[in-house]
Scaffold this motif. Structure first.
Motif, short mmCIF file in Angstrom:
data_model
loop_
_atom_site.label_atom_id
_atom_site.label_comp_id
_atom_site.label_asym_id
_atom_site.label_seq_id
_atom_site.Cartn_x
_atom_site.Cartn_y
_atom_site.Cartn_z
N GLU A 143 0.75 4.27 -16.23
CA GLU A 143 1.04 4.54 -14.82
C GLU A 143 2.44 5.13 -14.63
O GLU A 143 3.02 5.03 -13.56
CB GLU A 143 0.88 3.27 -14.00
CG GLU A 143 -0.53 2.69 -14.05
CD GLU A 143 -0.75 1.55 -13.08
OE1 GLU A 143 -0.74 1.79 -11.86
OE2 GLU A 143 -0.92 0.41 -13.55
N ARG A 145 3.37 8.09 -14.24
CA ARG A 145 3.47 9.19 -13.29
C ARG A 145 2.85 8.87 -11.93
O ARG A 145 2.93 9.68 -11.03
CB ARG A 145 2.78 10.44 -13.86
CG ARG A 145 3.41 10.98 -15.14
CD ARG A 145 2.81 12.33 -15.50
NE ARG A 145 3.34 12.81 -16.76
CZ ARG A 145 2.74 12.65 -17.94
NH1 ARG A 145 1.59 11.99 -17.99
NH2 ARG A 145 3.27 13.12 -19.04
N THR A 146 2.22 7.71 -11.81
CA THR A 146 1.49 7.42 -10.58
C THR A 146 2.02 6.23 -9.79
O THR A 146 1.91 6.20 -8.57
CB THR A 146 0.00 7.16 -10.90
OG1 THR A 146 -0.09 6.07 -11.84
CG2 THR A 146 -0.64 8.39 -11.50
N VAL A 148 5.20 5.00 -9.32
CA VAL A 148 6.35 5.40 -8.49
C VAL A 148 6.60 6.88 -8.70
O VAL A 148 6.74 7.33 -9.83
CB VAL A 148 7.62 4.59 -8.85
CG1 VAL A 148 8.77 5.00 -7.93
CG2 VAL A 148 7.36 3.09 -8.74
N LYS A 149 6.65 7.64 -7.62
CA LYS A 149 6.86 9.08 -7.72
C LYS A 149 8.35 9.41 -7.79
O LYS A 149 9.20 8.60 -7.42
CB LYS A 149 6.23 9.78 -6.51
CG LYS A 149 4.71 9.66 -6.49
CD LYS A 149 4.12 10.44 -5.34
CE LYS A 149 2.59 10.40 -5.37
NZ LYS A 149 1.99 11.16 -4.25
N ALA A 150 8.65 10.61 -8.27
CA ALA A 150 10.05 11.02 -8.45
C ALA A 150 10.83 10.95 -7.14
O ALA A 150 11.99 10.52 -7.10
CB ALA A 150 10.11 12.43 -9.03
N SER A 151 10.22 11.37 -6.04
CA SER A 151 10.92 11.34 -4.75
C SER A 151 11.23 9.91 -4.33
O SER A 151 12.26 9.63 -3.71
CB SER A 151 10.07 12.02 -3.68
OG SER A 151 8.81 11.36 -3.53
N GLU A 152 10.33 8.96 -4.70
CA GLU A 152 10.56 7.56 -4.36
C GLU A 152 11.67 6.98 -5.22
O GLU A 152 12.46 6.14 -4.75
CB GLU A 152 9.26 6.77 -4.52
CG GLU A 152 8.21 7.18 -3.48
CD GLU A 152 6.80 6.79 -3.86
OE1 GLU A 152 5.92 6.87 -2.99
OE2 GLU A 152 6.56 6.41 -5.03
N LEU A 242 8.08 2.19 -0.59
CA LEU A 242 6.77 2.11 -1.23
C LEU A 242 6.17 0.74 -0.97
O LEU A 242 6.88 -0.27 -0.93
CB LEU A 242 6.92 2.34 -2.74
CG LEU A 242 5.67 2.22 -3.61
CD1 LEU A 242 4.65 3.30 -3.26
CD2 LEU A 242 6.05 2.29 -5.09
N ARG A 265 4.47 5.54 1.41
CA ARG A 265 3.20 5.61 0.67
C ARG A 265 2.72 4.21 0.32
O ARG A 265 3.51 3.31 0.04
CB ARG A 265 3.40 6.43 -0.61
CG ARG A 265 2.12 6.65 -1.42
CD ARG A 265 2.38 7.63 -2.56
NE ARG A 265 3.25 7.07 -3.58
CZ ARG A 265 2.84 6.50 -4.71
NH1 ARG A 265 1.54 6.40 -4.95
NH2 ARG A 265 3.69 6.06 -5.60
N THR A 267 0.14 2.33 -2.33
CA THR A 267 -0.70 2.44 -3.52
C THR A 267 -1.34 1.10 -3.78
O THR A 267 -0.95 0.08 -3.19
CB THR A 267 0.12 2.91 -4.74
OG1 THR A 267 -0.77 3.18 -5.82
CG2 THR A 267 1.12 1.85 -5.18
N ARG A 283 -3.80 9.94 -11.22
CA ARG A 283 -3.19 10.76 -10.17
C ARG A 283 -4.16 11.04 -9.03
O ARG A 283 -3.73 11.38 -7.92
CB ARG A 283 -2.70 12.08 -10.75
CG ARG A 283 -3.77 12.90 -11.45
CD ARG A 283 -3.24 14.17 -12.09
NE ARG A 283 -4.24 14.86 -12.88
CZ ARG A 283 -5.17 15.66 -12.38
NH1 ARG A 283 -5.21 15.88 -11.07
NH2 ARG A 283 -6.05 16.25 -13.16
#
Length: 461
Positions: A143, A145-146, A148-152, A242, A265, A267, A283
């Protein structure tokens, strides 16, 4: 420490390689690990030695093995575990009866949690260190890449990471134990990570969150929905980056409501105390079973396999990493459906959807004419932690009425169990500011609904 670090690196490398081997290589790896686990369980667990007396010497297919259930395992707990220094009596006297021990390792080696799952039957679960190494590796590798996103990540760096665990407090439940274990490891973590018990009255919970100002929420989606309503009403004033939901199914409408209220977001994770990293989300949002470390078998009521695309009656799970308390073809109680077609994301691991562990937010009248909302998992915890309760269902039948179906353990006096449940519920409702709530016990036993789903808590009127 070097040994643990080496095992962590080894598990990470094998987990990374498994993704690139394809379904057939993963199947062979799963077979080899199952054979090793069964051989170990036979040699180190008296319970499995008896259970597998007539099983072939070499096992590569889980269907060669009988399924196991929570009640039978707990009845044979001391023979089930593979460390002879562990007994249920020791766990209860030295750890589980003492909330100051939350997050500590039993005998310095084992993480211990209590859970009742979706059936209401209590269990004590033990994980050795390697089992948690695998959990952490799977989260980080599958996980990466899914979750926590880079922007977060950038937002956390700018605003700080303060994580609020929205779970049931007051016991050695998985969410609490894991949070407190992380807090014990470092003072810096302790300042940024806290449990906020959803059993607390809502105004107190809101006040505590306003003071803490979390940037990360994780826990029950029903709690997040309730807090989203408080945010909409401007009583709650937080700005999370998040929100990660688990423990219950999250509907599309619930997700949209939380995201709109908190402007972040949301998740979702599907896991359980027995198999903590059973799935990883891709993703595209699909849950993929980590079949190199866990086995998930959708089965019918007679434990026969159901085909992909068909919703199961229950699911059997096997944890291939845990040696101290082997879980092999364990009845998890969740209804699941394996995807009939490969996921477009390209993952070699099968996708699964989950249709279990649902509950409704319940609304009860308050003495001042207002409404008090109760979380299904919170109310369920109050009932299921009552001594003598094996299974239960709680149905709201009106703004001041709750009907309870109880199944007590054979050695428990039903009348005494009912009285204890009533007293605990009355105290809980009073603490929340609801009531009076009339609690009616029925002779009807807990049962699935017409669709075959087993719900613990819901509203019927």
């Amino acid at each position: 420490m070097l040994g643990l670090a080496g095992r962590t690196f080894g598990a990470a490398w094998r987990t990374w390689r498994a993704e690139r081997g394809g379904p057939e290589a993963i199947r062979c790896l799963q077979q080899a690990r199952l054979a090793e686990l069964v051989e170990f369980a036979r040699s180190a667990s008296p319970y499995y030695r008896r259970l597998y007396r007539d099983v072939p010497e070499k096992v590569t297919d889980p269907r060669q093995l009988p399924p196991v259930g929570k009640r039978d395992l707990m009845a044979n707990f001391d023979d089930w575990v593979t460390d002879p220094h562990i007994t249920l009596a020791k766990l209860k006297s030295e750890m589980l009866s003492d909330l100051s021990q939350l997050g500590t390792l039993f005998r310095g080696r084992y993480l211990v949690v209590t859970t009742s799952g979706s059936t209401g039957e209590p269990a004590v679960l033990i994980h050795d260190r390697y089992s948690w190494v695998v959990v952490n590796v799977l989260v980080r590798v599958r996980e990466r890449r899914t979750l926590v996103k880079a922007s977060e990540v950038r937002d956390f760096l700018c605003r700080g990471l303060r994580a609020a665990a929205l779970v049931a407090g007051g016991g050695h439940f998985a969410g609490v134990v894991l949070t407190e274990n992380a807090r014990r490891r470092a003072p810096a973590i302790a300042r940024r990570l806290r449990v906020f018990s959803v059993l607390r009255p809502l105004p107190e919970l809101v006040a505590e969150l306003n003071t803490f100002k979390p940037t990360l929420l994780f826990g029950y989606p029903s709690a997040m929905i309730q807090l989203a309503a408080e945010q909409d009403a401007a009583r709650l004033r937080i700005r999370p980056v998040l929100a990660i939901s688990s423990g219950e199914n999250l509907s599309a409408a619930g997700r949209a409501f939380i995201e709109a209220a908190f402007s972040c977001r949301v998740t979702e994770r599907y896991l359980s105390s027995e198999v903590p990293a059973l799935t990883s989300q891709c993703r595209l949002g699909a849950f993929h079973v980590n079949t190199d470390w866990y086995i998930l078998e959708p089965v019918d009521a007679d434990y026969r396999p159901v085909p992909a695309g068909t919703t199961s009656h229950t699911a059997l799970v096997t944890n291939l990493a845990n040696r101290v308390q082997p879980l092999i073809r364990y009845d998890l109680g969740d209804r699941v459906t394996l995807a009939a077609e490969p996921c477009p994301c390209g993952s070699p691991f099968p996708a699964v959807t989950i249709d279990g562990r649902k509950g409704d937010l319940l609304s009860f009248a308050a003495p001042d004419g207002g409404i008090v909302t109760v979380l299904p998992l919170a109310l369920g915890t109050v009932i299921e932690e009552t001594p003598g309760v094996r299974r239960f269902q709680a149905v709201r039948t009106g703004p001041g009425n709750l009907t309870v179906r109880l199944e007590a353990w054979p050695d428990a006096a039903v009348a005494e169990v009912r009285q204890a449940v009533t007293e605990r519920l009355e105290g809980y409702f009073a603490a929340l500011g609801a009531g009076p709530v009339a609690i009616e016990h029925t002779d009807e036993l807990p049962r699935p609904d017409r669709s075959g789903k087993f719900r613990q808590v819901w509203s019927a009127g």
